[in-house]
Design an enzyme around this catalytic site. Structure first.
Site, PDB file in Angstrom:
ATOM      1  CB  VAL A   1      -0.952   0.004   1.211  1.00 41.46           C
ATOM      2  CG1 VAL A   1      -1.702   1.328   1.304  1.00 41.46           C
ATOM      3  CG2 VAL A   1      -1.928  -1.155   1.118  1.00 41.46           C
ATOM      4  CB  ALA A   2       3.767   2.216   2.089  1.00 41.19           C
TER       5      ALA A   2
ATOM      6  CD  GLU B   1      -1.406   6.351  -1.059  1.00 42.67           C
ATOM      7  OE1 GLU B   1      -1.366   6.511   0.153  1.00 42.67           O
ATOM      8  OE2 GLU B   1      -0.651   5.566  -1.655  1.00 42.67           O
TER       9      GLU B   1
ATOM     10  CG  ASP C   1      -8.163  28.260 -40.806  1.00 44.66           C
ATOM     11  OD1 ASP C   1      -7.937  27.897 -41.969  1.00 44.66           O
ATOM     12  OD2 ASP C   1      -9.086  29.018 -40.497  1.00 44.66           O
TER      13      ASP C   1
ATOM     14  CG  ASN D   1       2.003   5.805   1.441  1.00 44.45           C
ATOM     15  OD1 ASN D   1       2.683   6.036   0.453  1.00 44.45           O
ATOM     16  ND2 ASN D   1       0.702   5.589   1.389  1.00 44.45           N
TER      17      ASN D   1
ATOM     18  CG  ASP E   1       3.722   9.388  -1.233  1.00 47.13           C
ATOM     19  OD1 ASP E   1       4.902   9.756  -1.158  1.00 47.13           O
ATOM     20  OD2 ASP E   1       3.365   8.304  -1.719  1.00 47.13           O
TER      21      ASP E   1
END
Length: 870
Positions: free
Chosen positions: A281-282, A286, A328, A704, A708
């Site tokens: 998970v860490a 995420e 254009d 984490n 993060d």
């Protein structure tokens, strides 16, 4: 049959093919055909519900992995992490769904352009019906101001001009005539005997037979392309998808090794299972979707300040990868406003350079020989006449004042056969007739010319002047010739005979001039490694003139016309597409072909435009950029970004923003993966060195969460690095870990893991019971110091300045306070299994952790010296 196939058919042949007559269809015939061919309506794109669009946002490997991580976090009891992941994922899905919902309105906007009513001949009488009821064979009557309700083969045309700029890119209304065309190779702009659905009648009147309706019209074909074309994935989406897959496999492999190593060391099975799952998970970043979304949203918000509205968030980053901008001409590089630029007399000298009798007469002709309406706040009329009117006004010749002394007595309207217009006015010495029109028509009727001092020159050579006109036309100008004839009194018969024995006044050149800022914007694009390409439906000479002025092309280059492009095989075109920078007289399908050919050659294409004809290419391009001022709703709905001020230069600012955003996302990935690698190495190597498992599952999840979270989001505020616009675009197939990122992640991860294990070994050797708290603290602080170092790949932190990214300082400060609370607040000690650290040991943790910042700064110093030697 396609609409263009009727160009070379006579009126009689067309009526016969359609089983129609000039007196129109009967009601019964029309009803039968309507049941067969269907309504004259454009197709609607199938609308997806908002729920469907939200579900689609979860069809991404990275998102699925994060959802699995959320489930695992909930399983091991970390409800906070589960909630955080779910909030991030749901927010990302909602933003993406809203953007997709907005992007599905292109064809709906196209339908709004269609005429709602049409004047037709039914049962031998003129009737007004719903345009949706038109069928092939109907006879439609056109007048100035009408929207053309279907594709028509013209049967009659009296001074008829139609604005087709949104369909063909022509900056000037097209003159229409009813005769068949001999050449069977036509582009839309060449079809002078066709009136296209959704274009606007600006002058004259006429009628035509409906040849195609609904989806079979030229604009209907565009709607079909918009409806069926697939969206193109952005480079960032491709990179993150690949990154997610590889990362998931790597994490699973490492966690399996750590679990097995713990088992071999005799650790409890459940404890090692929780540790492995926590590490999995860490290790997943995420916060990445949140960082990406917030970076794009902040970038989009900043671009609004520069008049660029982002409709599709990934487009902000996509601009950083652009290698070709297909633009254009009309309204994008130019002002979309015809302007009189030069005035040449019989002696080839500028007429308005000094006061003269010729200037006086030509000025009167410019002001009076037009049908401009001046009884409103804004003068209204046909663009060419408006340009002449404005030029006269600029030189002091006011139409309203002149008409008081020189009222119009009669006129000969412009028609496509004579290619000229004559107005007769009461002068001080009789009646004066001003004639203006195509040089090849007017000059052949001139027998003498008016000199600068008002002296008539009988030795006038029309052929010499015609050569001058042709030379000016080859430079991209539209050239208008002016002449006059005087009479003692108004002629009894006003016909073409009065347009003989004329006195030549001068040539006037007109052009839709480039925007003032466009040249600098083109230069900036080139310095950034981006190739500008002009794609227009306008005349090749005009296209080449504008391209040369802007530096898109050089005078020795050639223009590829739509007809030449049509004749090329795909293999031959692919050999030329990367070196051709000007296209003229191209159709909507050919614009699409150009974009697709560049994409086949691995180029990343931005397409700018404002017309209906641009919409398919805008949608197919990697990023479509529509004009917001005079642009159409169709173009805006098909595009990813809209320039609200129609300023081509705004694209340069958007490209800079895109490059900055990608750099910051890459910095976050570099930071978080290095930090996660440090956690993995710490847990992986400690058991092999005879040390106990350094951290508990809750420690891993906490690190984490705090490292993060806020520091990661603070990267979205990082300013652009120096020289961001002096480097080439990123290759679209370049891996997100290119330029040494993999190596960097490995060595910095080993460094973070090494100092953490060293701190663990030192603490255990000292017999300290709080050794686990020390490892916990060192691992957290080292990542925070690392976040400062990663703010630039080569520039030192001292040069950047600590305060150049204040959100980063705030994030680090709050994270350190949170870590101190976990260590020193008794209530948290029991939850996190921590113990208060003595002051000396806390200072030691800070000092050891700072080694990461010092090491990375030394590496950047080495890179700067290495680059200076190259």
């Amino acid at each position: 049959m396609r609409t263009l196939e009727y160009c070379h058919k006579t009126s009689a042949e067309t009526l016969q093919l359609l089983e129609a007559k000039t007196r129109g269809l009967s009601s019964e015939q029309a009803a039968t055909k309507l049941n067969t061919v269907g309504e004259n309506a454009l197709p609607e794109a199938q609308r997806r519900s908002l729920f469907t669009l939200i579900i689609k946002q979860f069809n991404d490997f990275m998102i699925l992995i994060l959802l699995a991580a959320a489930a695992i976090s909930g399983f091991i009891g970390d409800v906070q992490d589960t909630i955080a992941i779910l909030v991030i994922v749901c927010l990302n899905a909602i933003i993406g769904a809203v953007q997709a919902f907005k992007a599905e309105r292109a064809v709906a906007a196209l339908k709004k352009m269609a005429a709602s009513k049409a004047k037709v001949i039914r049962d031998g009488a003129i009737r007004q019906i719903d345009a949706a009821e038109l069928v092939p064979g109907d006879i439609v009557i056109l007048e100035a101001g009408n929207i053309v309700p279907a594709d028509l083969r013209l049967l009659e045309a009296e001074g008829l001009q139609i604005d087709e700029s949104t369909l063909t890119g022509e900056s000037v209304p097209a003159a229409k005539q009813p005769l068949e065309l001999a050449d069977k190779n036509h582009t839309l702009g060449d079809c002078s005997n066709i009136a296209f659905k959704s274009t606007v009648t600006t002058r004259g009147r006429g009628n035509g037979v409906v040849v195609t309706t609904g989806i079979n019209t030229e604009i209907g074909q565009i709607a079909t392309i918009l409806h069926t074309d697939k969206d193109v994935q952005t480079p960032l989406q491709k990179r993150l998808s690949l990154f997610g897959r590889h990362l998931a496999l790597a994490i699973l492999a490492i966690c399996a090794i750590i679990f097995i190593a713990g088992m071999l060391q005799g650790q409890p099975i459940f404890s090692m299972l929780l540790t492995s799952i926590s590490l999995a998970v860490a290790a997943m970043p995420e916060a990445l979707p949140a960082v990406v979304t917030i970076s794009l949203a902040f970038g989009a918000r900043k671009l609004i300040q520069h008049h660029a509205l982002v409709r599709n968030l990934p487009a902000v980053e996509t601009l950083g990868s652009v290698t070709f901008i297909c633009t254009d001409k009309t309204g994008t590089l130019t002002q979309n406003q015809m302007t009189a630029e030069s005035f040449v007399g019989a002696n080839l000298a500028p007429v308005f350079s000094s006061d003269s009798a010729l200037q006086q007469v030509l000025g009167q002709a410019l002001a009076l020989s037009n049908d401009i309406i001046i009884n409103t706040d804004t003068p209204a009329g046909e663009p060419t006449e408006l340009a002449l009117f404005n030029a006269a006004l600029a030189f002091g010749f006011d139409k309203k004042q002149l008409e008081a002394s020189m009222p119009r007595l009669a006129e000969l309207a412009f028609d496509s056969e004579r290619k000229q217009m004559t107005t007769l006015h009461q002068g001080t010495e009789g009646v004066v007739a001003f004639v203006k029109g195509a040089p090849e028509k007017v000059l052949q009727q001139c027998t003498h010319a008016l000199g600068e001092q008002g002296v008539v020159e009988d030795n006038f050579q029309p052929d010499t002047m015609l050569n001058t006109a042709e030379e000016l036309a080859s430079q991209g100008y539209r050239v208008i010739a002016f002449a006059q004839r005087t009479f003692d009194h108004l002629p009894a018969t006003i016909d073409h005979n009065i347009e003989q024995q004329l006195c030549f006044l001068g040539l006037v050149t007109l052009i839709d001039p480039p925007r003032e800022e466009a040249r600098a914007a083109v230069d900036d694009c080139k310095s950034a490694g981006i190739t500008p390409v002009m794609i227009t439906g306008d005349h090749p000479g005009t296209a080449m003139a504008i391209a040369t002025r802007l530096g898109i092309n050089n005078p020795t280059s050639t223009v590829m016309t739509g007809q030449a492009l049509e004749a090329l095989s795909q293999e031959d075109f692919l050999r030329l597409v990367e070196t051709t920078t000007v296209y003229a007289r191209v159709s909507p399908q050919q614009k699409l072909r150009i974009v697709e050919a560049l994409q086949y050659k691995k180029q990343f294409v931005a397409m700018t435009g404002d017309g209906v004809n641009d919409a398919p290419a805008l949608k197919r391009a990697n990023i479509g950029i529509a004009m917001g001022g005079k642009g159409t709703d169709v173009a805006r709905e098909a595009a990813d970004m809209v320039l609200l001020d129609n300023n081509f230069a705004s694209i340069v600012l958007a490209i800079k923003a895109g490059r900055r955003i990608f750099d910051n996302i890459r910095k976050f990935i570099k930071y978080t993966m290095s930090s996660n690698a440090g956690e993995i190495w710490t847990l992986f190597l400690a058991p092999f060195m005879g040390l106990p498992i350094p951290l508990l599952p809750i420690h891993i999840l906490w690190i984490n969460l705090v490292t993060d979270g806020l520091p990661g989001l603070a990267y979205t505020a990082e300013p652009a690095e120096k020289g961001v616009m002096q480097r080439p675009p990123r290759p679209t197939d370049e891996n997100i870990f290119a330029h040494g990122m993999w190596q960097y992640i490995i060595w910095t991860g080993l460094l973070i893991g090494g100092i953490s294990i060293a701190a663990q070994a030192w603490s255990i050797a000292q017999g300290q019971a709080y050794w686990q708290t020390i490892v916990f603290t060192v691992l957290t602080l080292s990542q925070l110091f690392h976040s400062l170092a990663v703010r630039s790949e080569t520039t030192s932190l001292l040069s950047l300045g600590l305060f150049s990214n204040k959100p980063m300082l705030l994030a680090i400060g709050l994270t350190i306070l949170a870590q101190m609370a976990v260590i020193y607040v008794p209530a948290f000690n029991s939850v996190f299994h921590t113990q208060p650290l003595p002051l000396f040991d806390l200072i030691a943790c800070f000092a050891i952790s700072m080694l990461v910042l010092v090491a990375v700064e030394l590496q950047k110093l080495f890179l700067r010296r290495k680059n200076a030697q190259i």
